[in-house]
Design a protein around this motif. Structure first.
Motif, mmCIF file in Angstrom:
data_model
loop_
_atom_site.group_PDB
_atom_site.id
_atom_site.type_symbol
_atom_site.label_atom_id
_atom_site.label_comp_id
_atom_site.label_asym_id
_atom_site.label_seq_id
_atom_site.Cartn_x
_atom_site.Cartn_y
_atom_site.Cartn_z
ATOM 1 N N GLY A 32 0.898 -1.121 0.034
ATOM 2 C CA GLY A 32 0.119 0.007 -0.093
ATOM 3 C C GLY A 32 0.934 1.093 -0.114
ATOM 4 O O GLY A 32 1.918 1.154 0.493
ATOM 5 N N ASN A 33 0.407 2.328 -0.522
ATOM 6 C CA ASN A 33 1.281 3.493 -0.780
ATOM 7 C C ASN A 33 1.619 4.317 0.496
ATOM 8 O O ASN A 33 2.325 5.164 0.448
ATOM 9 N N LEU A 34 1.048 3.924 1.569
ATOM 10 C CA LEU A 34 1.373 4.651 2.927
ATOM 11 C C LEU A 34 1.987 3.522 4.008
ATOM 12 O O LEU A 34 2.292 3.791 5.251
ATOM 13 N N LEU A 45 4.739 5.751 12.670
ATOM 14 C CA LEU A 45 4.139 4.946 13.990
ATOM 15 C C LEU A 45 4.530 3.668 14.285
ATOM 16 O O LEU A 45 4.061 3.194 15.113
ATOM 17 N N GLY A 46 5.285 2.993 13.350
ATOM 18 C CA GLY A 46 5.325 1.565 13.598
ATOM 19 C C GLY A 46 4.146 0.718 13.373
ATOM 20 O O GLY A 46 3.883 -0.279 13.882
ATOM 21 N N HIS A 47 3.266 1.360 12.408
ATOM 22 C CA HIS A 47 1.876 0.749 12.262
ATOM 23 C C HIS A 47 1.749 0.440 10.804
ATOM 24 O O HIS A 47 1.831 1.173 9.753
ATOM 25 N N ILE A 48 1.544 -0.841 10.490
ATOM 26 C CA ILE A 48 0.944 -1.316 9.176
ATOM 27 C C ILE A 48 -0.073 -2.545 9.503
ATOM 28 O O ILE A 48 0.276 -3.231 10.743
ATOM 29 N N THR A 49 -0.443 -2.914 8.644
ATOM 30 C CA THR A 49 -1.475 -4.120 8.725
ATOM 31 C C THR A 49 -0.716 -5.032 7.645
ATOM 32 O O THR A 49 -0.321 -4.811 6.418
ATOM 33 N N ILE A 50 -0.573 -6.416 8.154
ATOM 34 C CA ILE A 50 -0.069 -7.356 7.065
ATOM 35 C C ILE A 50 -0.929 -8.336 6.778
ATOM 36 O O ILE A 50 -1.701 -8.999 7.700
ATOM 37 N N PRO A 93 -4.417 1.724 1.884
ATOM 38 C CA PRO A 93 -3.154 2.241 1.558
ATOM 39 C C PRO A 93 -1.990 1.697 2.862
ATOM 40 O O PRO A 93 -0.764 1.964 2.538
ATOM 41 N N GLY A 94 -2.349 1.481 4.070
ATOM 42 C CA GLY A 94 -1.415 0.830 5.136
ATOM 43 C C GLY A 94 -1.195 -0.481 5.182
ATOM 44 O O GLY A 94 -0.769 -0.801 6.097
#
Length: 124
Positions: free
Chosen positions: A72-74, A82-87, A98-99
């Motif tokens: 995703g582009n973010l 933020l140390g924040h993503i969804t995998i 995007p995340g």
């Protein structure tokens, strides 16, 4: 091999394992995860990213490798800030939100405090 990211899980939200079981995804967040999301997150110790994440990279979870299929582009911005993503373990090549980092579908090993998650490129 070139490693561009590595972190350890420092705490596990009460609902975080259910996200893997029910939705085949895990949510990473730095230590400053908002209270309303913390129950669904694996909090991580590090958010330092030293390169771009592109399809062809490899996500490694406690030694189990998952090729990255879409980004995703973010993802990079959110991970660094933020140390924040969804995998999502769905193998999508089109991506979705995007995340979200999409990786090859597969069984996720049981995660615990101290589990190591990294992103690397082979042969680079």
């Amino acid at each position: 091999m070139t490693k561009i990211f590595e972190t350890k899980i420092v705490s596990i939200g009460e609902q975080a394992p259910n996200m893997i079981e029910e939705a085949n995804m895990l949510i990473l967040f730095g230590m400053e995860a908002p209270a309303d999301l913390a129950d669904y997150c694996y909090k991580i110790s590090n958010k330092d990213l030293s390169g771009s994440i592109l399809p062809g990279a490899c996500l490694v979870v406690d030694g189990v490798e998952y090729p990255v299929t879409a980004v995703g582009n973010l993802v990079e911005q959110n991970l660094s800030a933020l140390g924040h993503i969804t995998i999502a373990f769905d193998g999508s090549q089109a991506g979705s939100l995007p995340g979200t980092l999409h990786v090859e579908a597969g069984h996720v090993p049981p995660l615990k405090e101290g589990s190591v998650i990294s992103i690397r490129y082979e042969g680079v």
